[in-house]
Every structure is written in structure tokens, then in C-alpha cells.
Design an enzyme around this catalytic site. Structure first.
Site, mmCIF file in Angstrom:
data_model
loop_
_atom_site.group_PDB
_atom_site.id
_atom_site.type_symbol
_atom_site.label_atom_id
_atom_site.label_comp_id
_atom_site.label_asym_id
_atom_site.label_seq_id
_atom_site.Cartn_x
_atom_site.Cartn_y
_atom_site.Cartn_z
ATOM 1 N N GLY A 117 -14.012 30.038 44.114
ATOM 2 C CA GLY A 117 -15.305 29.598 43.575
ATOM 3 C C GLY A 117 -15.047 28.588 42.479
ATOM 4 O O GLY A 117 -14.504 28.932 41.431
ATOM 5 N N ALA A 118 -15.401 27.330 42.757
ATOM 6 C CA ALA A 118 -15.152 26.278 41.757
ATOM 7 C C ALA A 118 -16.460 25.867 41.085
ATOM 8 O O ALA A 118 -16.676 24.699 40.766
ATOM 9 C CB ALA A 118 -14.447 25.081 42.409
ATOM 10 N N GLY A 119 -17.339 26.847 40.903
ATOM 11 C CA GLY A 119 -18.542 26.601 40.094
ATOM 12 C C GLY A 119 -18.151 26.617 38.630
ATOM 13 O O GLY A 119 -16.970 26.536 38.282
ATOM 14 N N ARG A 197 -29.500 40.463 37.600
ATOM 15 C CA ARG A 197 -28.223 40.362 38.322
ATOM 16 C C ARG A 197 -28.337 41.061 39.676
ATOM 17 O O ARG A 197 -27.755 40.629 40.660
ATOM 18 C CB ARG A 197 -27.106 41.000 37.501
ATOM 19 C CG ARG A 197 -26.805 40.243 36.212
ATOM 20 C CD ARG A 197 -25.650 40.860 35.462
ATOM 21 N NE ARG A 197 -25.378 40.185 34.202
ATOM 22 C CZ ARG A 197 -25.863 40.565 33.029
ATOM 23 N NH1 ARG A 197 -26.657 41.610 32.943
ATOM 24 N NH2 ARG A 197 -25.564 39.895 31.932
ATOM 25 N N ASN A 204 -24.670 37.801 47.479
ATOM 26 C CA ASN A 204 -23.307 37.779 46.963
ATOM 27 C C ASN A 204 -22.401 38.810 47.632
ATOM 28 O O ASN A 204 -21.189 38.611 47.710
ATOM 29 C CB ASN A 204 -23.320 37.957 45.437
ATOM 30 C CG ASN A 204 -23.790 36.675 44.759
ATOM 31 O OD1 ASN A 204 -23.962 35.650 45.429
ATOM 32 N ND2 ASN A 204 -24.003 36.725 43.464
ATOM 33 N N VAL A 227 -15.608 38.739 39.449
ATOM 34 C CA VAL A 227 -16.457 38.239 38.364
ATOM 35 C C VAL A 227 -17.896 38.055 38.858
ATOM 36 O O VAL A 227 -18.838 37.964 38.080
ATOM 37 C CB VAL A 227 -15.895 36.891 37.835
ATOM 38 C CG1 VAL A 227 -16.732 36.326 36.704
ATOM 39 C CG2 VAL A 227 -14.456 37.069 37.349
ATOM 40 N N ASN A 229 -21.605 38.593 40.238
ATOM 41 C CA ASN A 229 -22.660 39.586 39.979
ATOM 42 C C ASN A 229 -23.376 40.032 41.243
ATOM 43 O O ASN A 229 -23.398 39.280 42.207
ATOM 44 C CB ASN A 229 -23.694 38.978 39.022
ATOM 45 C CG ASN A 229 -23.287 39.174 37.574
ATOM 46 O OD1 ASN A 229 -22.835 40.239 37.210
ATOM 47 N ND2 ASN A 229 -23.460 38.142 36.774
ATOM 48 N N HIS A 284 -22.692 46.304 33.783
ATOM 49 C CA HIS A 284 -22.950 44.957 33.260
ATOM 50 C C HIS A 284 -24.424 44.685 33.511
ATOM 51 O O HIS A 284 -24.799 44.097 34.509
ATOM 52 C CB HIS A 284 -22.073 43.948 34.000
ATOM 53 C CG HIS A 284 -22.174 42.556 33.451
ATOM 54 N ND1 HIS A 284 -22.121 42.273 32.114
ATOM 55 C CD2 HIS A 284 -22.326 41.349 34.084
ATOM 56 C CE1 HIS A 284 -22.226 40.956 31.935
ATOM 57 N NE2 HIS A 284 -22.361 40.381 33.109
#
Ligand code: LAC
Length: 419
Positions: A117-119, A197, A204, A227, A229, A284
Site C-alpha cells: 500500500g503506497a498511500g 473505522r 478492507n 495497519v 482499519n 482502536h
């Protein structure tokens, strides 16, 4: 002050010498009793086992800043009750070329880390990992053509400025990344204003499940840090889809929530965040638990330094910090603190520091919770989670933690077991 874990007991022959005020984890005590290792407090005329009441509190120095004293490595064949694999030996791809000998903060463990994931979060995680210069190779993976390659090239351009030698690549699939020691999953949709989330669960879950299944094939020995959510549910899902032992799959949330509380408390106190020591547990999200019984400011209880109403506001604001950033950005969610937190955990593991950090881990019966991923204090090492550390929480804090675990379980069940 040092926290002594089971691995120190495993490595001890006959006795383990500790200093006055040091703490010994319950698992370590259990192993000491099983192995007949005497725990000797320096200065005591009689070797003694530390009293049970003294063994569970987390000293301020172990989280989040100072690494615990690095205990000796466990001997091959050492028992790991939590299912964590033994530290790997032998050559692994990319590991030997520039790796320095030794362990701890000064060591350069080498090896390969993959960030999927290159966000924004993936980008910041990668940048922090590159800056640390501990890996031989860092590979960014993103299905969007050119995104990972572009960010990788941009990072390569900063190598001279940052003074790092880590080789950085960007690819579109895990199959092109090569086997890794650590894989960080940041892929997935981020929250938009008005979203919780949990609203991200089905989208996701498909992404995280697919990535975890690919990691199983491409990096069968990796430690997987989730990582994406909703964090606790996605970590459990990744564990199930990876087929990895639970010690090798963990989630990043508590380090971020802790950092937020510490930053906000420091602002209220007019002190440095480094003086504030807290550990954020639970989920979280709404069931985040910040046990104030453990909160210290330069060793003094936080609750003695700030009025209860202010402390309550700090807890609420820390819990809602993600939404506060989403509201300000209007598009996307926080990435600086999340990416930095993820990198911080990977570096602690790669350096095998034995630090205790809050992490989403598979509860093993500690705190009366079992079989669900929830934020608990975990000692991290090269092979992932070494052990779950039990802190002396109050009855109310324990109840809140168990409630958090129940709510995560309910959400998982509502999403069909594996979301
Ligand atoms: C946050 C998101 C990343 O807390 O969960 O900002």
C-alpha cells in the site's frame, strides 16, 4: 529499571541476577520455577524470587522511548509459550550482504521489509524505515501502476540527504517483491469525514485477506504488521488468512493512540511528550482503554498532576484524534503519526529490542481474554510477539479491556467470523 522476560530466564544458567526495582514478568517467573533458575536481586544477601506483587507493573522506562535492556538471545530450542517462532538463523535473501554483527539499537539487522500500500500511511512508513537505514532492502507494493515505483524513486532521491544505503524498489505485486522478514499491510480504503473505522470492514477485509494469503506464499517466514482499519478486526482476519502462528501477526494501533495521548497530555502540562508514559490498550476505536493507573509524568502519577476533568478530556480527545484529523483534512485520514508508529514497531522488532509496546495481538488468556485480537502490552522481538505482558490494572480498567475484546468479537461475528 529493567523488565526481565522469559527469554532472559531461558538463557540463564543457575541464577538470573537483577537489580533492585527491576521487574520480572509472570511468564519469566513461571519459567524460572520450571527450570529451577534462582532470581537474585543484587545486594540481597539471600537469593530470592521477587514477590509476585512486584512483578507485573510496567516501568516507565520500557515504553515508548527507551528500549529495555536487551536480554541475551534464547538458546535454540527455547520454549515460547505464545507460539512465536524461534529467531531465524542462516542466510535469508538480502540479509547477509551489509548486515553488521550484533544486536540492539546500534546493530544493522539487514534483510528485506515490504510495505504493501503506497498511500499516505505506506509512504510515511517507508520513509521512516528508509531513514532508519536498518534494512538491506525496502520494497513498496501497490496495485496502482507506477505509484509504488514513483514513491520509491522519490525516496531513492533522498538517500544522500538522509544518509541511508537501503535499496528501495516499488512494484505492483507481492510476487515481484521477493521474500521478506517483515511485511507491513497498509493497503485499504481510508476513512472519509462521517465514516467510522468499522464502515470500512467489508472493503478492507477483501484487500487485507488477499494480501495476507499472498504473503503466506511469497514470504512464509515473515512477521506481518497490519495497519489497515478497522485495525483489530483486520489483524485477526490477516492472521486467519495467512495461516501464520499468532506471534507473527500483530496490528499497529496502541503505539499511535499512546503517542497521541502523550502528545496531548504534554501540551496540557507544558512538558515534553518524552516525560509522559502511558499505554493505550483495547480496541482502536470507541473501546480504546487508557489505563490511568499506569500513566506517569517523569515517574509521578499523571492523575496527581492534572485535574480529573482535564484527564478525562485528554482521554476523549486521544480516542477521537483520528476523526479529528479526518475532519480537518476532509479527504483521507491521518498518516504522519500512523506511519511513524508502524515504522517504530517494525524497527523494534528488526533490532530485536525486546521493548514492550501496545499492539493488537491474539489474546492468550492474559487479562482473562482469549482467542481474539485486541490491544495488549506485548514484548516485541525479531520473531514478532515474544510475550504478552500483564500490568496490574484496576478492576475497572480490566473490565473495560474485557469489554473491548467482547465488542471486537461481536463485530467479527457480525461480519461472519472472518469479515
Ligand atoms: C487514525 C486512523 C489511521 O487513527 O485509524 O488516524
Amino acid at each position: 529499571m529493567t523488565v526481565w522476560g522469559a527469554d532472559a530466564v531461558e538463557a540463564a544458567t543457575g541464577e538470573l541476577r537483577i537489580s533492585p526495582g527491576d521487574l520480572v514478568t509472570p511468564l519469566a517467573l513461571e519459567r524460572a520455577s520450571e527450570r529451577g533458575v534462582l532470581i537474585v536481586v543484587a545486594g540481597d544477601s539471600q537469593p530470592a524470587r521477587p514477590p509476585a506483587a512486584a512483578v507485573t507493573s510496567l516501568p516507565p522506562s520500557t515504553f515508548p522511548l527507551a528500549p529495555a535492556a536487551v536480554p541475551p538471545p534464547p538458546p535454540a530450542g527455547a520454549l515460547y509459550r505464545r507460539g512465536a517462532p524461534l529467531p531465524r538463523t542462516g542466510h535469508r535473501p538480502g540479509q547477509a550482504s551489509r548486515s553488521g554483527p550484533g544486536r540492539g539499537l546500534g546493530a544493522r539487522p539487514g534483510g528485506r521489509v515490504i510495505v504493501v500500500g503506497a498511500g499516505h500511511v505506506g509512504m510515511i512508513t517507508a520513509a521512516r524505515l528508509a531513514d532508519a537505514d536498518v534494512f538491506d532492502e525496502l520494497v513498496l507494493v501497490d496495485v496502482v501502476d507506477g505509484l509504488a515505483a514513483g514513491i520509491a524513486l522519490d525516496l531513492v532521491h533522498t538517500a544522500g540527504l538522509g544518509g541511508y544505503q537501503t535499496v528501495i524498489r516499488g512494484v505492483t505485486g507481492l510476487a515481484d517483491a521477493g521474500p521478506a522478514d517483515f511485511v507491513v499491510i497498509t493497503a485499504g480504503r481510508a476513512r472519509q469525514p462521517g465514516m467510522s473505522r468499522s464502515d470500512l470492514v467489508s472493503t478492507n477485509a477483501a484487500i487485507v485477506g488477499d494480501v495476507a494469503a499472498q504473503v503466506r506464499e511469497a514470504s512464509p517466514s515473515a512477521v506481518l504488521l497490519v495497519v489497515t482499519n478497522p485495525l483489530d478486526e483486520m489483524t485477526q482476519h490477516a492472521w486467519q488468512m495467512s495461516g501464520f502462528p499468532p506471534g507473527r501477526v500483530l496490528g499497529m494501533a496502541g503505539v499511535l493512540d499512546t503517542a497521541r495521548f502523550e502528545a496531548l497530555a504534554a501540551l496540557s502540562l507544558g512538558r515534553s511528550p518524552a516525560e509522559v508514559t502511558v499505554i493505550a490498550l483495547g480496541s482502536h476505536g470507541d473501546e480504546m482503554v487508557i489505563p490511568l493507573s499506569q500513566a506517569r509524568v517523569s515517574g509521578r502519577p499523571l492523575t496527581e498532576l492534572l485535574p480529573a476533568a482535564i484527564v478525562a478530556q485528554l482521554v476523549d480527545r486521544a480516542r477521537d484524534s483520528g476523526a479529528e484529523v479526518v475532519g480537518l483534512l476532509k479527504k483521507g485520514s491521518a498518516f504522519m503519526a500512523p506511519g511513524t508508529s508502524a515504522a517504530r514497531m517494525v524497527l523494534a522488532m528488526a533490532r530485536d529490542t525486546g521493548e514492550v509496546m501496545p499492539a493488537a495481538v491474539l489474546a492468550d488468556g492474559s487479562y482473562g481474554i482469549k482467542g481474539v485480537y485486541v490491544g495488549l502490552p506485548a514484548r516485541l522481538g525479531r520473531a514478532g510477539v515474544r510475550e504478552i505482558v500483564e500490568l496490574p490494572l484496576t478492576e475497572q480498567e480490566l473490565a473495560d479491556l474485557r469489554r473491548a475484546a467482547r465488542r471486537i468479537q461481536e463485530r467479527l461475528a457480525a461480519a461472519g467470523g472472518a469479515p
